[in-house]
Write a protein that holds these residues in place. Structure first.
Motif, PDB file in Angstrom:
ATOM      1  N   ALA A 428       0.860  -1.187   0.000  1.00  0.00           N
ATOM      2  CA  ALA A 428       0.000   0.000   0.000  1.00  0.00           C
ATOM      3  C   ALA A 428       0.897   1.238   0.000  1.00  0.00           C
ATOM      4  CB  ALA A 428      -0.901  -0.011   1.242  1.00  0.00           C
ATOM      5  N   PRO A 429       1.524   1.552  -1.146  1.00  0.00           N
ATOM      6  CA  PRO A 429       2.539   2.618  -1.169  1.00  0.00           C
ATOM      7  C   PRO A 429       2.004   3.977  -0.740  1.00  0.00           C
ATOM      8  CG  PRO A 429       2.420   1.458  -3.298  1.00  0.00           C
ATOM      9  CD  PRO A 429       1.340   0.905  -2.433  1.00  0.00           C
ATOM     10  N   TRP A 430       0.685   4.196  -0.843  1.00  0.00           N
ATOM     11  CA  TRP A 430       0.102   5.486  -0.475  1.00  0.00           C
ATOM     12  C   TRP A 430       0.203   5.763   1.026  1.00  0.00           C
ATOM     13  CZ3 TRP A 430      -2.521   1.246  -2.350  1.00  0.00           C
ATOM     14  CH2 TRP A 430      -3.365   0.587  -1.453  1.00  0.00           C
ATOM     15  N   THR A 431       0.573   4.741   1.815  1.00  0.00           N
ATOM     16  CA  THR A 431       0.711   4.963   3.257  1.00  0.00           C
ATOM     17  C   THR A 431       2.040   5.664   3.591  1.00  0.00           C
ATOM     18  OG1 THR A 431       1.633   2.752   3.465  1.00  0.00           O
ATOM     19  CG2 THR A 431      -0.731   2.969   3.904  1.00  0.00           C
ATOM     20  N   LEU A 432       2.928   5.734   2.594  1.00  0.00           N
ATOM     21  CA  LEU A 432       4.216   6.401   2.845  1.00  0.00           C
ATOM     22  C   LEU A 432       4.052   7.909   2.734  1.00  0.00           C
ATOM     23  CD1 LEU A 432       6.923   4.460   0.788  1.00  0.00           C
ATOM     24  CD2 LEU A 432       6.730   4.612   3.272  1.00  0.00           C
ATOM     25  N   PRO A 433       4.580   8.682   3.682  1.00  0.00           N
ATOM     26  CA  PRO A 433       4.523  10.143   3.552  1.00  0.00           C
ATOM     27  C   PRO A 433       5.267  10.594   2.283  1.00  0.00           C
ATOM     28  CG  PRO A 433       5.357   9.459   5.719  1.00  0.00           C
ATOM     29  CD  PRO A 433       5.247   8.227   4.891  1.00  0.00           C
ATOM     30  N   TYR A 434       4.839  11.741   1.778  1.00  0.00           N
ATOM     31  CA  TYR A 434       5.394  12.242   0.515  1.00  0.00           C
ATOM     32  C   TYR A 434       6.925  12.379   0.577  1.00  0.00           C
ATOM     33  CZ  TYR A 434       6.141  15.174  -3.575  1.00  0.00           C
ATOM     34  OH  TYR A 434       6.597  15.667  -4.766  1.00  0.00           O
ATOM     35  N   ALA A 435       7.417  12.886   1.708  1.00  0.00           N
ATOM     36  CA  ALA A 435       8.872  13.095   1.834  1.00  0.00           C
ATOM     37  C   ALA A 435       9.617  11.755   1.718  1.00  0.00           C
ATOM     38  CB  ALA A 435       9.184  13.754   3.174  1.00  0.00           C
ATOM     39  N   ARG A 436       9.017  10.718   2.277  1.00  0.00           N
ATOM     40  CA  ARG A 436       9.654   9.395   2.228  1.00  0.00           C
ATOM     41  C   ARG A 436       9.603   8.848   0.786  1.00  0.00           C
ATOM     42  NH1 ARG A 436      12.806   5.854   3.661  1.00  0.00           N
ATOM     43  NH2 ARG A 436      12.223   3.826   4.503  1.00  0.00           N
ATOM     44  N   GLN A 437       8.488   9.100   0.114  1.00  0.00           N
ATOM     45  CA  GLN A 437       8.368   8.671  -1.288  1.00  0.00           C
ATOM     46  C   GLN A 437       9.484   9.332  -2.106  1.00  0.00           C
ATOM     47  OE1 GLN A 437       4.452   9.411  -2.984  1.00  0.00           O
ATOM     48  NE2 GLN A 437       3.416   8.712  -1.127  1.00  0.00           N
ATOM     49  N   GLN A 438       9.678  10.618  -1.837  1.00  0.00           N
ATOM     50  CA  GLN A 438      10.729  11.354  -2.574  1.00  0.00           C
ATOM     51  C   GLN A 438      12.108  10.777  -2.276  1.00  0.00           C
ATOM     52  OE1 GLN A 438      10.035  15.500  -1.581  1.00  0.00           O
ATOM     53  NE2 GLN A 438       9.856  15.896  -3.791  1.00  0.00           N
ATOM     54  N   ALA A 439      12.335  10.506  -1.013  1.00  0.00           N
ATOM     55  CA  ALA A 439      13.645   9.983  -0.608  1.00  0.00           C
ATOM     56  C   ALA A 439      13.911   8.629  -1.263  1.00  0.00           C
ATOM     57  CB  ALA A 439      13.693   9.859   0.909  1.00  0.00           C
ATOM     58  N   LEU A 440      12.849   7.832  -1.440  1.00  0.00           N
ATOM     59  CA  LEU A 440      13.018   6.497  -2.029  1.00  0.00           C
ATOM     60  C   LEU A 440      12.977   6.523  -3.565  1.00  0.00           C
ATOM     61  CD1 LEU A 440      10.684   4.581   0.453  1.00  0.00           C
ATOM     62  CD2 LEU A 440      13.140   4.172   0.192  1.00  0.00           C
ATOM     63  N   GLY A 441      12.585   7.676  -4.110  1.00  0.00           N
ATOM     64  CA  GLY A 441      12.514   7.801  -5.582  1.00  0.00           C
ATOM     65  C   GLY A 441      11.295   7.124  -6.175  1.00  0.00           C
ATOM     66  N   VAL A 442      10.263   6.964  -5.371  1.00  0.00           N
ATOM     67  CA  VAL A 442       9.006   6.385  -5.881  1.00  0.00           C
ATOM     68  C   VAL A 442       7.869   7.313  -5.444  1.00  0.00           C
ATOM     69  CG1 VAL A 442       7.471   4.380  -5.915  1.00  0.00           C
ATOM     70  CG2 VAL A 442       9.941   4.043  -5.597  1.00  0.00           C
ATOM     71  N   VAL A 443       7.565   8.269  -6.294  1.00  0.00           N
ATOM     72  CA  VAL A 443       6.535   9.246  -5.944  1.00  0.00           C
ATOM     73  C   VAL A 443       5.234   8.843  -6.631  1.00  0.00           C
ATOM     74  CG1 VAL A 443       5.858  11.673  -6.151  1.00  0.00           C
ATOM     75  CG2 VAL A 443       8.242  11.063  -5.634  1.00  0.00           C
ATOM     76  N   LEU A 444       4.183   8.740  -5.820  1.00  0.00           N
ATOM     77  CA  LEU A 444       2.894   8.353  -6.392  1.00  0.00           C
ATOM     78  C   LEU A 444       2.366   9.434  -7.313  1.00  0.00           C
ATOM     79  CD1 LEU A 444       0.879   6.460  -3.653  1.00  0.00           C
ATOM     80  CD2 LEU A 444       2.636   5.666  -5.219  1.00  0.00           C
ATOM     81  N   GLY A 445       1.839   9.019  -8.439  1.00  0.00           N
ATOM     82  CA  GLY A 445       1.357   9.982  -9.424  1.00  0.00           C
ATOM     83  C   GLY A 445       2.446  10.323 -10.429  1.00  0.00           C
TER      84      GLY A 445
END
Ligand SMILES: Cc1cc2nc3c(=O)[nH]c(=O)nc-3n(C[C@H](O)[C@H](O)[C@H](O)COP(=O)(O)OP(=O)(O)OC[C@H]3O[C@@H](n4cnc5c(N)ncnc54)[C@H](O)[C@@H]3O)c2cc1C
Length: 474
Positions: A428-445
């Motif tokens: 459920a990748p949407w549970t990750l905060p945006y900053a964490r998505q950015q840090a991991l290089g997987v941004v939703l959308g």
């Protein structure tokens, strides 16, 4: 004991020489048997040029022809309309009878009735046999003499009948000298049939089927424990071979029975599911025309929200397990059984799309597409079938993912763009905060879609839809 001089053996979804009911009977009752296969224009004209099944069948037919040539015969391969070509060929070759195995697909039943009528009009006999399944049509009935609509009692009756009746064997080799002596002939190329070559991972023909089966027999004891995990090599992957009859289902059942372990018993029950759905279709041919097994759900007003079906087909729902499964289907023509259940449930209960549209998409993509099993599976998932997931029990796609792909091995295989995510967030990748998505290089959308729907909200809508159709019960 031969009673004919010459007969035709018409191969269809039984592309093998081993343990073949119609071929066995043809050889035993005739001095000369002409084997024939028709690439039926009535079927092929409805398929797109990229349909990978045609390449698979083409390879199976070529392999069958080579096997027949090794025995001093060959295979007459036509690109024609079977309805007219079979009666015409019988006339040209002076065949007094035509032998073939049953096919319960209503379109095949209609075709066979037309061919039979045309042959009989010209004084030729027709002999047809059970071969595709172990028990067919009315062979297993309730005590009231009705077809079973529930699987568990059917399975009990199926097992009992198997124990009492045993498995018939239809050897071919002892009578092979009655195959017509034919010079090796050419067959239409795939391009001449109008189809493009496919990138197939599956080896075709009897030898391909046997290799897969031998491999599975090393693993069959672990089947019960491993079959639900798509990342593991737990299942047999024999479905396309069973679909086109490159191996005998009786041989498979005999091997599982002889093995006798808990895993082998569980696998045998899957062969019974196959028989079950075939007998359901035989008794309810209207299912092929899109009717729901449970009439109450026939006219369910599916909302079919715009764009949802397309997103599901193109693996863009934002639910990783669903998208990985759809990529497996789109890339390989196969989808693991657990994932067929998850994706079908997701389309119908989370996206509120009519199951018939999903059924049609699977039918176009699956190498193992089988009308009886596909319709049965879809109606199970949509809660409209004879044996069906109760409509008030709805799969949670995230929990299915956590349970059946816990480390995300399967998801990462088909969605490499999600590989950097930690296991816990993969479902459920949407549970990750945006900053964490950015840090991991997987941004939703940007790198992967945001979820197309909210499961909890859609679940409520699905329940309301079904409750209304079921007359408020449940
Ligand atoms: C929505 C949906 C659609 C499906 N569509 C098809 C289809 O078009 N063709 C098809 O062959 N199966 C279909 N199935 C059943 C099942 O998913 C596949 O048979 C199985 O995944 C094939 O993989 P396998 O050969 O490794 O199976 P294994 O687990 O090794 O099973 C052995 C064989 O048993 C038969 N079998 C197993 N499960 C079922 C089942 N539930 N119903 C009927 N037969 C079964 C198949 O012939 C299969 O090859 C569908 C299931 C669902 C839920």
């Amino acid at each position: 004991m031969a009673c004919y001089d010459a007969v035709l053996l018409w191969f269809r979804r039984d592309l093998r020489l081993d343990d073949h009911a119609a071929l066995h009977h043809a050889l035993r009752s005739s001095g000369r048997v002409y084997p024939v296969f028709v690439f039926d224009r009535d079927i092929l004209e409805r398929l797109p040029a990229q349909d990978r099944r045609v390449d698979f069948i083409h390879r199976c037919v070529a392999s069958l022809k080579a096997d027949l040539e090794a025995l001093g015969s060959s295979l007459v391969v036509l690109h024609d309309r079977a309805r007219t070509a079979i009666p015409r060929l019988a006339g040209e070759l002076g065949a007094q009878a035509v032998f073939f195995n049953h096919d319960e697909d209503p379109a095949a039943v209609a075709r066979d009735a037309a061919v039979t009528g045309a042959l009989q009009q010209r004084g030729r006999a027709v002999h047809d046999y059970k071969d595709v399944v172990i028990f067919e049509r009315d062979e297993i009935q309730t005590q009231a003499g009705r077809p079973y609509g529930v699987f568990t009692p059917y399975l009990d009756a199926w097992r009992k009948k198997l124990a009492s009746a045993g498995l018939a064997a239809y050897p071919v080799a002892p009578y092979a000298d009655r195959l017509a002596r034919l010079a090796p002939a050419s067959m239409p190329t795939l391009a001449e049939l109008g189809f493009a070559p496919a990138d197939l991972a599956l080896s075709a023909g009897e030898s391909g089927a046997r290799a897969l089966f031998d491999d599975f027999m090393q693993r069959i004891d672990r089947y019960r424990a491993t079959r639900d995990y798509p990342a593991l090599k737990g299942v047999s992957y024999l479905s396309a071979h069973l679909r086109f009859g490159t191996l005998s289902v009786r041989r498979l059942a005999a091997a599982a029975l002889a093995r006798g372990t808990s895993g082998a018993q569980a696998w045998l029950a899957e062969l019974a599911w196959r028989d079950f759905y075939h007998q359901v279709l035989w008794h309810r041919p209207d299912l092929a025309a899109g009717r729901a097994y449970q009439r109450a759900f026939d006219a369910l007003p599916w909302p079919n929200p715009p764009g949802y079906l397309q997103a599901w087909c193109e693996a863009r729902t934002g639910y990783p397990l669903v998208d990985a499964a759809m990529r497996q289907l789109n890339q390989t023509g196969y989808m693991h059984n657990r994932l067929r259940m998850v994706t079908a449930s997701f389309l119908t209960k989370d996206l509120l799309v009519d199951w018939r549209l999903g059924e049609k998409y699977f039918a176009a993509r699956l190498l193992d597409y089988d009308l009886a099993a596909n319709n049965g599976g879809w109606q199970w998932a949509a809660s409209t079938g004879c044996v069906a997931q109760p409509w008030f029990r709805i799969f949670n796609p995230v929990m299915q993912s956590q349970r059946f792909d816990p480390q995300g091995h399967f998801i990462r295989r088909y969605l490499p763009e999600l590989a950097p995510l930690p296991d816990a967030a993969l479902h459920a990748p949407w549970t990750l905060p945006y900053a964490r998505q950015q840090a991991l290089g997987v941004v939703l959308g940007r790198d992967y879609p945001a979820p197309i729907v909210d499961h909890a909200a859609m679940r409520q809508r699905a329940l309301a839809l079904f409750r209304a159709a079921a007359g408020g019960q449940g």
